[in-house]
Design an enzyme around this catalytic site. Structure first.
Site, PDB file in Angstrom:
ATOM      1  N   ASN A 196     -54.157  -4.579 117.971  1.00  0.00           N
ATOM      2  CA  ASN A 196     -53.399  -3.711 117.064  1.00  0.00           C
ATOM      3  C   ASN A 196     -52.564  -4.566 116.127  1.00  0.00           C
ATOM      4  O   ASN A 196     -52.066  -5.631 116.519  1.00  0.00           O
ATOM      5  CB  ASN A 196     -52.479  -2.755 117.809  1.00  0.00           C
ATOM      6  CG  ASN A 196     -51.890  -1.732 116.846  1.00  0.00           C
ATOM      7  OD1 ASN A 196     -52.613  -0.902 116.302  1.00  0.00           O
ATOM      8  ND2 ASN A 196     -50.591  -1.823 116.591  1.00  0.00           N
ATOM      9  N   TYR A 200     -43.703  -3.680 111.804  1.00  0.00           N
ATOM     10  CA  TYR A 200     -42.503  -3.234 112.504  1.00  0.00           C
ATOM     11  C   TYR A 200     -41.397  -4.247 112.198  1.00  0.00           C
ATOM     12  O   TYR A 200     -41.586  -5.444 112.426  1.00  0.00           O
ATOM     13  CB  TYR A 200     -42.729  -3.177 114.012  1.00  0.00           C
ATOM     14  CG  TYR A 200     -44.051  -2.573 114.475  1.00  0.00           C
ATOM     15  CD1 TYR A 200     -44.274  -1.196 114.420  1.00  0.00           C
ATOM     16  CD2 TYR A 200     -45.058  -3.387 114.985  1.00  0.00           C
ATOM     17  CE1 TYR A 200     -45.471  -0.653 114.873  1.00  0.00           C
ATOM     18  CE2 TYR A 200     -46.251  -2.848 115.441  1.00  0.00           C
ATOM     19  CZ  TYR A 200     -46.459  -1.481 115.384  1.00  0.00           C
ATOM     20  OH  TYR A 200     -47.640  -0.953 115.844  1.00  0.00           O
ATOM     21  N   TRP A 214     -40.500  -1.405 117.857  1.00  0.00           N
ATOM     22  CA  TRP A 214     -41.659  -0.558 118.131  1.00  0.00           C
ATOM     23  C   TRP A 214     -41.164   0.857 118.380  1.00  0.00           C
ATOM     24  O   TRP A 214     -40.667   1.164 119.473  1.00  0.00           O
ATOM     25  CB  TRP A 214     -42.390  -1.059 119.395  1.00  0.00           C
ATOM     26  CG  TRP A 214     -43.265  -2.245 119.171  1.00  0.00           C
ATOM     27  CD1 TRP A 214     -43.985  -2.543 118.059  1.00  0.00           C
ATOM     28  CD2 TRP A 214     -43.544  -3.286 120.131  1.00  0.00           C
ATOM     29  NE1 TRP A 214     -44.701  -3.710 118.257  1.00  0.00           N
ATOM     30  CE2 TRP A 214     -44.452  -4.169 119.513  1.00  0.00           C
ATOM     31  CE3 TRP A 214     -43.125  -3.539 121.443  1.00  0.00           C
ATOM     32  CZ2 TRP A 214     -44.937  -5.300 120.165  1.00  0.00           C
ATOM     33  CZ3 TRP A 214     -43.615  -4.657 122.078  1.00  0.00           C
ATOM     34  CH2 TRP A 214     -44.515  -5.534 121.443  1.00  0.00           C
ATOM     35  N   GLU A 262     -56.998  -2.799 112.666  1.00  0.00           N
ATOM     36  CA  GLU A 262     -56.466  -2.843 111.301  1.00  0.00           C
ATOM     37  C   GLU A 262     -57.098  -3.985 110.498  1.00  0.00           C
ATOM     38  O   GLU A 262     -57.223  -3.892 109.274  1.00  0.00           O
ATOM     39  CB  GLU A 262     -54.944  -3.023 111.312  1.00  0.00           C
ATOM     40  CG  GLU A 262     -54.135  -1.748 111.560  1.00  0.00           C
ATOM     41  CD  GLU A 262     -53.929  -1.412 113.030  1.00  0.00           C
ATOM     42  OE1 GLU A 262     -54.463  -2.138 113.893  1.00  0.00           O
ATOM     43  OE2 GLU A 262     -53.222  -0.418 113.316  1.00  0.00           O
ATOM     44  N   ASP A 311     -32.026   2.099 106.298  1.00  0.00           N
ATOM     45  CA  ASP A 311     -33.432   2.461 106.438  1.00  0.00           C
ATOM     46  C   ASP A 311     -33.970   3.226 105.244  1.00  0.00           C
ATOM     47  O   ASP A 311     -33.240   3.549 104.313  1.00  0.00           O
ATOM     48  CB  ASP A 311     -33.633   3.252 107.737  1.00  0.00           C
ATOM     49  CG  ASP A 311     -34.814   2.716 108.512  1.00  0.00           C
ATOM     50  OD1 ASP A 311     -35.877   2.530 107.900  1.00  0.00           O
ATOM     51  OD2 ASP A 311     -34.666   2.476 109.727  1.00  0.00           O
TER      52      ASP A 311
END
Ligand SMILES: Cc1cc2nc3c(=O)[nH]c(=O)nc-3n(C[C@H](O)[C@H](O)[C@H](O)COP(=O)(O)O)c2cc1C
Ligand SMILES: [Mn+2]
Length: 511
Positions: A196, A200, A214, A262, A311
């Site tokens: 994977n 992040y 995560w 990916e 954020d």
């Protein structure tokens, strides 16, 4: 040929007038964020697609396609306190996203995906033969292992590892520290061995330790949990690549299914396999063309406070407990470039990444739900807060079905508010959506609440990761849905009158 690395992309950006170099010294602590905020940004882009012909009254919305984005990409040649140049805002416009994927329009990427999705199981021999080239093409995107990579020109281990060599940003005043914001985090599913890769953020705690943000529903978190179940005292290998060719760099944020690699998807996007090289100190592989690679492990019995972090909601995500990444080895090119991004009040660079996701994955949604005509996510909705969906309604309760479908579709499960409208509403024209949706609404009847997983960053949810959602059925109501009153037509001038006035127009001297 695909971009071979980040540098080649930088070259293209520069040639296309999409990049500026900053030669003055600027501090990665706060100052670079503020420089990016001051770039020539326009109001929140409300239209990224040319107006479609159907549905709306011409001239109802004055906003025009906004393709200029957030000003140019910036290459800071002298970030304060580091010898490593820093690239930011590389993807901060639709045009640069198109350059990244080497297309003129994002719909070209969508069309290619649709082409593959259409490959139905072949019936006869002839059909099978017809499909061979496509299948071969699919196979040719698998990542290729190579024995040497530019990302390992310099290898530092043990005490020579120092994350502060790199110009890692502290983005906003209340941030808990410096954060790596554009990493590709590599793990392997401890049960299937499948790779994977996710983007992040990573808070830097010291020279050799970072957080690993995560979020609980993400694939990296799942690898962590599965490994911990088997051996709570153990560790899992983790490697992080920073700064690859653009399609590979972006692959980390794509919402693709678990156990779909990916790196394979990146190969598909760039039409050339990603070359992978074995890490020096763990069993993982990373893109050979990366600028910088961090190798190490995450301990399964260790959590540490992460955040706050300014954020993409435009608010700080507050402190939380997250796994810890221990860096054992750093490899990099001789003169590496550090790729990063800033999130914050919308729109920021990630808006353009999300917009690409919206356009690229529309065919996937349509494949599963052919009634979906189009989907739109306004910048202010920061992706998981608001989705507008146009459907071709065929049966009673159809809009409700789509609400439930979206709440169960990959990362679209996070969507807090969904508005479903009829297919003849131009959903990229938000004034039209507000107008028509509100006119179609009997709120008590048409609003549906549901409970489910929430994005970790949603600070209003009753608890972290879990809360309520709202669906609005703003389609025309039908008799078969219990609506027995007549539904009026939308006002439109008839063509004949329009034509007559068109002919009259010059004589009226109104221009
Ligand atoms: C700039 C940016 C920062 C992100 N930061 C995080 C993060 O810190 N934690 C997280 O779980 N997802 C983050 N994401 C979203 C993930 O990259 C995205 O959900 C991706 O699909 C995760 O990969 P996965 O599906 O393999 O888990 C970020 C996305 C962007 C564009
Ligand atoms: Mn994944």
């Amino acid at each position: 040929m695909a971009y071979q690395d980040l540098r080649e992309f930088i070259g293209t950006l520069e040639k296309e007038g999409e990049l500026k170099r900053v030669r003055a010294e600027v501090d990665p602590v706060l100052e670079i964020t503020e420089v990016v905020q001051r770039l020539g940004r326009e109001a929140i882009p409300h239209r990224l697609k040319p107006r479609s012909s159907h549905g709306s009254n011409a001239g109802a919305n004055p906003s025009t396609p906004n393709l200029s984005g957030l000003g140019p990409a910036l290459l800071f040649e002298k970030p304060k306190g580091s010898r490593v140049p820093l690239l930011i805002n590389a993807f901060g416009s639709v045009r640069r996203m198109c350059l990244a994927f080497e297309v003129n329009d994002l719909s070209e990427v969508a069309d290619r995906i649709q082409g593959f999705l259409k490959m139905e199981t072949p019936q006869g021999l002839f059909d099978k033969i017809k499909m061979l080239p496509k299948l071969a093409e699919l196979g040719s995107f698998f990542p290729k292992n190579v024995s040497k990579g530019a990302c390992q020109e310099v290898v530092r281990q043990g005490k020579d590892v120092n994350l502060f060599d790199f110009p890692i940003l502290k983005c906003w005043p209340q941030d808990g520290g410096r954060f790596i914001t554009f990493p590709l985090v590599f793990t392997k599913n401890p049960e299937t061995g499948k790779r994977n890769v996710g983007m992040y953020r990573m808070q830097v705690y010291d020279e050799r330790t970072t957080g690993m943000h995560w979020q609980t529903q993400k694939h990296g978190a799942e690898h962590f949990r599965r490994a911990r179940e088997k051996n709570p005292e153990g560790r899992i290998p983790v490697s992080v690549a920073i700064g690859t060719d653009p399609a590979t760099a972006l692959a980390g944020m794509l919402p693709i299914p678990p156990d779909l690699d990916e790196m394979m998807f990146a190969g598909f996007l760039r039409r050339e396999p990603v070359q992978m090289v074995a890490c020096q100190t763990n069993e993982l592989e990373v893109p050979a063309n990366a600028e910088i690679v961090l190798e190490g492990y995450v301990t399964l019995n260790e959590m540490r406070t992460e955040g706050p972090f300014g954020d993409h909601t435009g608010f700080y995500s507050l402190e939380g407990e997250y796994p810890v990444f221990h860096v054992q080895c750093v490899t990099h090119r001789k003169e590496p470039i550090y790729l990063t991004t800033v999130v914050g009040p919308p729109p920021q660079e990630d808006f353009y990444m999300g917009h690409a996701v919206e356009r690229i994955f529309l065919p996937v949604m349509k494949m599963q739900y052919p009634e979906i005509a189009d989907v739109s996510m306004p910048a202010e909705g920061i992706f998981h807060n608001l989705m507008i969906v146009a459907i071709r309604k065929s049966y009673p309760g159809h809009a409700r079905k789509i609400l439930n479908a979206i709440w169960s579709l990959g990362q679209a499960m996070f969507t807090k508010v969904i508005v479903v409208v009829d297919h003849d509403v131009d959903i990229h024209n938000y004034s039209e959506v507000v107008w028509k949706a509100l006119c179609a609404l009997d709120p008590q009847r048409d609003v549906q609440f549901s409970l489910g997983p929430m994005d970790t960053l949603d600070h209003a949810a009753r608890m972290q990761d879990f809360g309520s959602k709202m669906g609005i059925d703003a389609t025309r109501k039908w008799a078969s849905e219990g609506f027995t009153r007549p539904w009026p037509d939308e006002i439109r001038m008839d063509e004949e009158t329009k034509k007559r006035v068109e002919e009259l127009w010059k004589t009226l001297s109104l221009d």
